[in-house]
Design a protein around this motif. Structure first.
Motif, PDB file in Angstrom:
ATOM      1  N   GLU A 423      -8.184  91.777 -19.853  1.00 18.17           N
ATOM      2  CA  GLU A 423      -8.331  92.356 -21.183  1.00 18.17           C
ATOM      3  C   GLU A 423      -7.527  93.654 -21.236  1.00 18.17           C
ATOM      4  OE1 GLU A 423     -12.330  92.870 -22.461  1.00 18.17           O
ATOM      5  OE2 GLU A 423     -12.990  90.891 -21.801  1.00 18.17           O
ATOM      6  N   PHE A 425      -6.903  96.965 -23.816  1.00 16.68           N
ATOM      7  CA  PHE A 425      -7.166  97.754 -25.026  1.00 16.68           C
ATOM      8  C   PHE A 425      -6.131  98.858 -25.080  1.00 16.68           C
ATOM      9  CE2 PHE A 425      -9.003 101.601 -26.862  1.00 16.68           C
ATOM     10  CZ  PHE A 425      -9.277 101.157 -28.144  1.00 16.68           C
ATOM     11  N   SER A 433      -5.312  98.021 -30.522  1.00 18.08           N
ATOM     12  CA  SER A 433      -5.266  96.570 -30.273  1.00 18.08           C
ATOM     13  C   SER A 433      -6.150  96.204 -29.096  1.00 18.08           C
ATOM     14  CB  SER A 433      -3.830  96.112 -30.010  1.00 18.08           C
ATOM     15  OG  SER A 433      -3.333  96.672 -28.803  1.00 18.08           O
ATOM     16  N   LEU A 434      -6.590  94.967 -29.097  1.00 21.90           N
ATOM     17  CA  LEU A 434      -7.379  94.412 -27.994  1.00 21.90           C
ATOM     18  C   LEU A 434      -6.920  92.978 -27.768  1.00 21.90           C
ATOM     19  CD1 LEU A 434      -9.732  94.542 -25.945  1.00 21.90           C
ATOM     20  CD2 LEU A 434     -11.251  93.773 -27.779  1.00 21.90           C
ATOM     21  N   SER A 435      -6.572  92.667 -26.544  1.00 25.15           N
ATOM     22  CA  SER A 435      -6.182  91.293 -26.192  1.00 25.15           C
ATOM     23  C   SER A 435      -7.038  90.807 -25.037  1.00 25.15           C
ATOM     24  CB  SER A 435      -4.701  91.233 -25.819  1.00 25.15           C
ATOM     25  OG  SER A 435      -4.446  91.979 -24.650  1.00 25.15           O
ATOM     26  N   ARG A 445      -5.779  87.900 -29.491  1.00 26.67           N
ATOM     27  CA  ARG A 445      -5.147  89.198 -29.722  1.00 26.67           C
ATOM     28  C   ARG A 445      -5.462  89.660 -31.135  1.00 26.67           C
ATOM     29  NH1 ARG A 445      -1.919  86.917 -26.041  1.00 26.67           N
ATOM     30  NH2 ARG A 445      -1.007  88.261 -24.432  1.00 26.67           N
ATOM     31  N   ILE A 523     -15.217 101.964 -30.227  1.00 25.69           N
ATOM     32  CA  ILE A 523     -14.246 100.856 -30.205  1.00 25.69           C
ATOM     33  C   ILE A 523     -14.803  99.638 -30.932  1.00 25.69           C
ATOM     34  CG2 ILE A 523     -13.027  99.213 -28.717  1.00 25.69           C
ATOM     35  CD1 ILE A 523     -12.827 101.419 -26.618  1.00 25.69           C
ATOM     36  N   PHE A 527     -13.754  96.060 -33.171  1.00 22.91           N
ATOM     37  CA  PHE A 527     -13.760  94.768 -32.478  1.00 22.91           C
ATOM     38  C   PHE A 527     -15.161  94.245 -32.188  1.00 22.91           C
ATOM     39  CE2 PHE A 527      -9.903  97.081 -31.123  1.00 22.91           C
ATOM     40  CZ  PHE A 527      -8.940  96.218 -31.663  1.00 22.91           C
ATOM     41  N   SER A 533     -15.981  90.152 -25.016  1.00 25.74           N
ATOM     42  CA  SER A 533     -15.128  91.135 -24.350  1.00 25.74           C
ATOM     43  C   SER A 533     -15.902  91.899 -23.293  1.00 25.74           C
ATOM     44  CB  SER A 533     -14.550  92.105 -25.386  1.00 25.74           C
ATOM     45  OG  SER A 533     -13.958  93.215 -24.739  1.00 25.74           O
ATOM     46  N   ALA A 535     -14.701  94.614 -21.925  1.00 25.19           N
ATOM     47  CA  ALA A 535     -14.392  96.027 -22.125  1.00 25.19           C
ATOM     48  C   ALA A 535     -15.406  96.718 -23.014  1.00 25.19           C
ATOM     49  CB  ALA A 535     -12.987  96.175 -22.716  1.00 25.19           C
TER      50      ALA A 535
END
Length: 634
Positions: A423, A425, A433-435, A445, A523, A527, A533, A535
């Motif tokens: 992951e 961020f 962005s967060l993938s 993504r 965050i 998201f 996630s 994270a």
């Protein structure tokens, strides 16, 4: 000056609607005018270039200023400067304008002593205008800013600007018995406005002199940086110049609150924001403020009623905005130090070894006593008690380790890894962005781009919370990580281009728990749908215990019922889970719901450790086990 930029943007964003009440209404402008801010920042850069000695000998003030307008302002400067900037060669402005006087604040900030101010004003601003009145007002404004930076109290600034015969004290809004009476819309004047008319006769034309007077007066009435801008808004005619003037004085006297600063600098385009950051970094070492400097400046100045009035207001505001000292709980603090809330005990107890919290509690105790019995405060002052307390606070300031301001974070790169899952961020240039890439399952993504507006403020908030986490000493970086552990690597870049890195196991044991949970919660505003996630999953982050800790869970047997504590070694148990627990002398098994989870030191638990029963098992969501949700206490 940063205060001028924030003040200009503040008035452009919030336009005062003309009411005379205490809580005036505002009209919000999502696209504030930045012309004054552009001019201020170009002046600041020019002053910094000359002051630092980084420019060549042939570069004079006019050439540098004109070049900076062309390079950074991007045509955003006001029409006053347009013809001058676009001319074929540099020439004096030949105007008498309040923005010209505003630039003098930077001279006041950079000068080492007040005797330098007239020479610096003439050498730099004298090249822009030969108007003696303009230069005189510029000198006075620079001197006022210098005084505010170097420990002057408000009566001294008032004397400097208006002369010793002017008394600015008016009815305190803290001391008023009936605030509605003082701030009623039926009153013709806002409190103290009649005194302002002593300085500006009715029918006077607007000029740099009147702008300067109104700005200084707004500053004298206020109790904080924000309050100064609200007061200045009442006099401003909509162009933000009075707020800009007042903001300079308020910055020098109070400093600028970080959240307030972040909110308004987001309205600047990146070119001007870079100038703002550069000036902030350049000026930070010139006029550092100590934690208690706003109070200790009064150590020998409490004999005057006017200074005492200001000290009381500033102390009460300090106490309100520094909750870590718990000054409102002064009785408990004094009791814990074996000090009685009596005149005899407070005056005779040796204060040479008091910490700051005790000293502030003593001061608050006297103010409260004076509230109930007017005159008590003067007794303590006449006996020299307040002077001793403030001298002790001053000593604490000197003994404290010099703290350097942690720079603002501008870019963030956080990788969280576990097995085949990665992951990332990121925050960079107004983008968040967060993938999530899982080799075995999926890839996701999501990117948000915001250069301004409320979401840009949230991005700035994330950076601020990451900065607070980076300031913590609780990071436990390690390369000794098992393959099954959730790992992380964090890289944060600050506005001064310094880089901060941490790495290791991603949990509450290896990161500062309180600060990082705050980062995660912020965050999640963007998201929250990324429920898988790692994270931003607080359950995963909290899944660890420090050596010497015990996990305590508060459970309910009925909705809204009494909370009972049980201990457990199961790190997977979280708030909302169903568990099986032993109840009563026979340890009957019952089902309960987890309402709270806390990690306690073994010697500081909410219920005696030896008497605390353990949770038997966690009930799976798919488990068909049934049982009463409510039982009688046994």
């Amino acid at each position: 000056m940063r205060g001028a930029v924030i003040g200009s943007l503040f008035q452009s964003h919030y336009r005062f609607d003309g009411c005379k009440g205490k809580d005036f209404n505002t009209v919000i402008n999502e696209n504030p005018v930045i012309k004054d801010a552009a001019a201020v920042l170009c002046f600041d850069k020019t002053f910094a270039d000359i002051h630092s000695g980084t420019v060549s000998a042939e570069d004079d003030f006019l050439n540098l200023l004109r070049r900076n307008f062309n390079d950074f302002a991007e045509g955003t400067y006001s029409d006053i400067f347009k013809t001058w900037v676009e001319a074929d060669k540099s020439q004096p402005l030949k105007i008498y304008d309040d923005r010209f006087v505003l630039a003098a604040a930077s001279i006041g900030a950079l000068c080492k002593n007040s005797h330098e101010i007239p020479k610096e004003v003439k050498k730099t601003l004298g090249m822009l205008s030969s108007d003696s009145d303009a230069l005189k007002t510029a000198e006075l404004f620079a001197a006022a800013v210098f005084a505010a930076y170097h420990g002057a109290v408000k009566s001294e600034i008032s004397d400097l600007c208006f002369g010793p015969s002017f008394i600015f004290k008016f009815e305190s809004k803290n001391a008023a018995d009936n605030e509605d009476e003082v701030y009623s819309d039926e009153n013709d004047d806002y409190p103290g406005e009649a005194k302002l008319k002593e300085l500006i006769p009715a029918g006077s034309a607007r000029s740099p002199d009147t702008v300067f007077i109104e700005a200084v007066y707004a500053f004298l009435q206020a109790e904080s940086f924000e309050d100064t801008l609200y007061h200045a808004s009442r006099f401003d005619k909509g162009d933000g110049i009075i707020c800009a003037f007042a903001g300079c004085l308020a910055e020098a006297y109070y400093g600028i609150p970080n959240v307030f600063e972040k909110k308004y600098t987001l309205f600047l385009p990146e070119s001007l924001r870079s100038l703002y950051r550069a000036w902030k970094l350049y000026i930070k070492d010139f006029n550092k403020k100590t934690p208690f400097g706003i109070l200790t400046k009064y150590v020998s100045r409490l004999d005057s009623d006017q200074d005492l009035f200001c000290f009381q207001n500033e102390f009460l505001f300090f106490a309100k905005t520094h909750s870590e000292y718990e000054s409102e709980d002064y009785e408990h603090i004094l009791q814990s130090r074996e000090i009685s809330w009596t005149e005899d005990s407070l005056t005779k107890t040796d204060s040479n070894y008091f910490d700051a919290k005790t000293l502030l509690a003593c001061i608050m105790a006297v103010f409260r006593a004076d509230y109930f019995s007017p005159g008590v405060l003067h007794i303590f002052i006449s006996k020299g008690v307040f002077k001793r307390w403030l001298q002790r606070l001053k000593t604490i300031d000197k003994e404290a380790k010099a703290e350097t301001d942690f720079p603002d974070i501008t870019d963030v790169h956080l990788e969280v890894l576990c097995g085949n899952r990665i992951e990332v961020f990121k925050i960079e240039e107004g983008m968040v962005s967060l993938s999530i890439d899982d080799v075995d399952e999926f890839s996701i993504r999501h990117t948000f781009n915001f250069s301004s507006g409320k979401y840009a403020v949230i991005i700035a908030g994330i950076c601020m919370k990451i900065r607070e986490a980076l300031e913590s000493s609780l990071w436990k970086d390690t390369n000794e990580v098992t393959e099954s552990a959730v790992r992380f690597r964090l890289q944060a870049i600050a506005e001064d281009k310094s880089v901060y890195e941490h790495f290791g196991v991603y949990n509450r044991v290896h990161l500062p728990e309180k600060e990082w949970l705050s980062v995660i919660e912020t965050i999640r505003i963007f998201f929250n749908d990324f429920i898988n996630s790692y994270a931003i999953n607080t359950g995963i982050f909290m899944n660890a215990m420090n050596t010497g800790e015990v996990k305590y869970c508060g459970v309910e047997f009925s909705s809204g019922g009494h909370l009972y504590h049980y201990r457990t070694d199961n790190l997977d148990i979280a708030v909302g889970d169903r568990v099986i627990v032993p109840v009563g002398a026979d340890n009957d098994e019952r089902i309960a719901y987890i309402k709270t989870v806390e990690f306690c030191r073994w010697d500081n638990t909410p219920y005696p450790l030896e008497k605390t029963k353990a949770i038997i098992a966690k009930v799976s969501k798919n488990d068909s086990i049934s049982g009463p949700y409510y039982i009688e206490d046994k």
